[in-house]
Design a protein around this motif. Sequence first.
Motif, mmCIF file in Angstrom:
data_model
loop_
_atom_site.group_PDB
_atom_site.id
_atom_site.type_symbol
_atom_site.label_atom_id
_atom_site.label_comp_id
_atom_site.label_asym_id
_atom_site.label_seq_id
_atom_site.Cartn_x
_atom_site.Cartn_y
_atom_site.Cartn_z
ATOM 1 N N GLU A 15 0.818 -1.223 0.000
ATOM 2 C CA GLU A 15 0.000 0.000 0.000
ATOM 3 C C GLU A 15 0.850 1.269 0.000
ATOM 4 O O GLU A 15 0.348 2.356 -0.282
ATOM 5 C CB GLU A 15 -0.958 -0.036 1.209
ATOM 6 C CG GLU A 15 -2.020 -1.105 1.031
ATOM 7 C CD GLU A 15 -2.794 -1.443 2.300
ATOM 8 O OE1 GLU A 15 -2.663 -0.689 3.303
ATOM 9 O OE2 GLU A 15 -3.513 -2.457 2.302
ATOM 10 N N GLY A 16 2.144 1.123 0.281
ATOM 11 C CA GLY A 16 3.024 2.278 0.325
ATOM 12 C C GLY A 16 3.601 2.672 -1.029
ATOM 13 O O GLY A 16 4.268 3.707 -1.136
ATOM 14 N N TYR A 17 3.356 1.869 -2.040
ATOM 15 C CA TYR A 17 3.916 2.123 -3.366
ATOM 16 C C TYR A 17 2.842 1.895 -4.427
ATOM 17 O O TYR A 17 1.815 1.283 -4.151
ATOM 18 C CB TYR A 17 5.118 1.192 -3.633
ATOM 19 C CG TYR A 17 6.234 1.407 -2.653
ATOM 20 C CD1 TYR A 17 7.214 2.372 -2.869
ATOM 21 C CD2 TYR A 17 6.283 0.661 -1.479
ATOM 22 C CE1 TYR A 17 8.224 2.593 -1.950
ATOM 23 C CE2 TYR A 17 7.285 0.876 -0.537
ATOM 24 C CZ TYR A 17 8.256 1.835 -0.785
ATOM 25 O OH TYR A 17 9.243 2.056 0.137
ATOM 26 N N ASP A 18 3.131 2.358 -5.628
ATOM 27 C CA ASP A 18 2.192 2.170 -6.736
ATOM 28 C C ASP A 18 2.648 0.975 -7.583
ATOM 29 O O ASP A 18 3.646 1.071 -8.299
ATOM 30 C CB ASP A 18 2.139 3.444 -7.591
ATOM 31 C CG ASP A 18 1.203 3.297 -8.784
ATOM 32 O OD1 ASP A 18 0.479 2.277 -8.866
ATOM 33 O OD2 ASP A 18 1.197 4.198 -9.637
ATOM 34 N N PHE A 19 1.951 -0.112 -7.474
ATOM 35 C CA PHE A 19 2.305 -1.314 -8.237
ATOM 36 C C PHE A 19 1.395 -1.520 -9.444
ATOM 37 O O PHE A 19 1.404 -2.592 -10.049
ATOM 38 C CB PHE A 19 2.247 -2.561 -7.329
ATOM 39 C CG PHE A 19 3.381 -2.628 -6.352
ATOM 40 C CD1 PHE A 19 4.620 -3.107 -6.733
ATOM 41 C CD2 PHE A 19 3.214 -2.195 -5.042
ATOM 42 C CE1 PHE A 19 5.684 -3.164 -5.841
ATOM 43 C CE2 PHE A 19 4.262 -2.246 -4.135
ATOM 44 C CZ PHE A 19 5.502 -2.730 -4.535
ATOM 45 N N SER A 20 0.594 -0.510 -9.785
ATOM 46 C CA SER A 20 -0.315 -0.709 -10.926
ATOM 47 C C SER A 20 0.496 -0.960 -12.187
ATOM 48 O O SER A 20 1.532 -0.334 -12.423
ATOM 49 C CB SER A 20 -1.235 0.500 -11.088
ATOM 50 O OG SER A 20 -0.482 1.674 -11.249
ATOM 51 N N GLY A 21 0.047 -1.933 -12.961
ATOM 52 C CA GLY A 21 0.746 -2.304 -14.189
ATOM 53 C C GLY A 21 1.909 -3.253 -13.960
ATOM 54 O O GLY A 21 2.532 -3.707 -14.922
ATOM 55 N N LYS A 22 2.223 -3.543 -12.704
ATOM 56 C CA LYS A 22 3.339 -4.453 -12.398
ATOM 57 C C LYS A 22 2.816 -5.876 -12.199
ATOM 58 O O LYS A 22 1.649 -6.091 -11.873
ATOM 59 C CB LYS A 22 4.049 -4.021 -11.110
ATOM 60 C CG LYS A 22 4.539 -2.594 -11.110
ATOM 61 C CD LYS A 22 5.744 -2.421 -11.990
ATOM 62 C CE LYS A 22 6.328 -1.024 -11.845
ATOM 63 N NZ LYS A 22 7.365 -0.760 -12.842
ATOM 64 N N THR A 23 3.708 -6.826 -12.389
ATOM 65 C CA THR A 23 3.399 -8.214 -12.054
ATOM 66 C C THR A 23 4.165 -8.577 -10.792
ATOM 67 O O THR A 23 5.373 -8.360 -10.707
ATOM 68 C CB THR A 23 3.811 -9.163 -13.194
ATOM 69 O OG1 THR A 23 3.060 -8.809 -14.355
ATOM 70 C CG2 THR A 23 3.530 -10.615 -12.839
ATOM 71 N N ILE A 24 3.451 -9.078 -9.815
ATOM 72 C CA ILE A 24 4.048 -9.469 -8.535
ATOM 73 C C ILE A 24 4.048 -10.988 -8.447
ATOM 74 O O ILE A 24 3.010 -11.625 -8.617
ATOM 75 C CB ILE A 24 3.238 -8.869 -7.365
ATOM 76 C CG1 ILE A 24 3.324 -7.341 -7.416
ATOM 77 C CG2 ILE A 24 3.712 -9.417 -6.026
ATOM 78 C CD1 ILE A 24 2.369 -6.634 -6.467
ATOM 79 N N ILE A 25 5.215 -11.561 -8.194
ATOM 80 C CA ILE A 25 5.328 -13.012 -8.030
ATOM 81 C C ILE A 25 5.506 -13.291 -6.536
ATOM 82 O O ILE A 25 6.500 -12.865 -5.936
ATOM 83 C CB ILE A 25 6.565 -13.574 -8.777
ATOM 84 C CG1 ILE A 25 6.708 -12.978 -10.176
ATOM 85 C CG2 ILE A 25 6.538 -15.093 -8.772
ATOM 86 C CD1 ILE A 25 5.832 -13.548 -11.216
ATOM 87 N N LEU A 26 4.577 -13.988 -5.946
ATOM 88 C CA LEU A 26 4.650 -14.243 -4.511
ATOM 89 C C LEU A 26 5.707 -15.293 -4.191
ATOM 90 O O LEU A 26 5.892 -16.249 -4.934
ATOM 91 C CB LEU A 26 3.300 -14.748 -3.997
ATOM 92 C CG LEU A 26 2.112 -13.802 -4.148
ATOM 93 C CD1 LEU A 26 0.853 -14.487 -3.619
ATOM 94 C CD2 LEU A 26 2.364 -12.495 -3.420
ATOM 95 N N PHE A 27 6.398 -15.084 -3.067
ATOM 96 C CA PHE A 27 7.217 -16.148 -2.495
ATOM 97 C C PHE A 27 7.151 -16.001 -0.975
ATOM 98 O O PHE A 27 6.912 -14.904 -0.469
ATOM 99 C CB PHE A 27 8.666 -16.127 -3.003
ATOM 100 C CG PHE A 27 9.434 -14.884 -2.685
ATOM 101 C CD1 PHE A 27 9.435 -13.815 -3.555
ATOM 102 C CD2 PHE A 27 10.161 -14.786 -1.504
ATOM 103 C CE1 PHE A 27 10.153 -12.654 -3.261
ATOM 104 C CE2 PHE A 27 10.891 -13.635 -1.201
ATOM 105 C CZ PHE A 27 10.879 -12.569 -2.088
#
Length: 73
Positions: A15-27
């Motif tokens: 929530e502290g950054y703008d990740f729109s348009g990014k792909t996040i890979i969980l680990f």
Amino acid sequence: MWWYTAPTIVRSFLEGYDFSGKTIILFATSGGSGLGKIAKELASSCPGAKILEGRLLNGNPSEAALKQWAESL
Ligand SMILES: Cc1cc2nc3c(=O)[nH]c(=O)nc-3n(C[C@H](O)[C@H](O)[C@H](O)COP(=O)(O)O)c2cc1C
């Protein structure tokens, strides 16, 4: 993994950054439970991002194994 989901600090980070348009890979590491519904649960903390399930990294995987995984994504 904390109580079958991500610790709150992970949501605070997202929530502290703008990740729109990014792909996040969980680990994650865990005591044994899997990633479960985390991808869905975290979606509201990073609107516009695509979250892929990724994998658990329990069991002290080697640097070479991690590199191979990262490069395969
Ligand atoms: C408050 C708390 C809740 C946890 N809940 C889970 C859980 O639901 N499922 C699980 O597999 N492990 C759970 N664990 C274990 C952690 O996922 C595990 O300790 C951590 O991933 C290993 O990292 P560490 O070596 O930094 O502790 C929990 C640990 C804590 C402290």
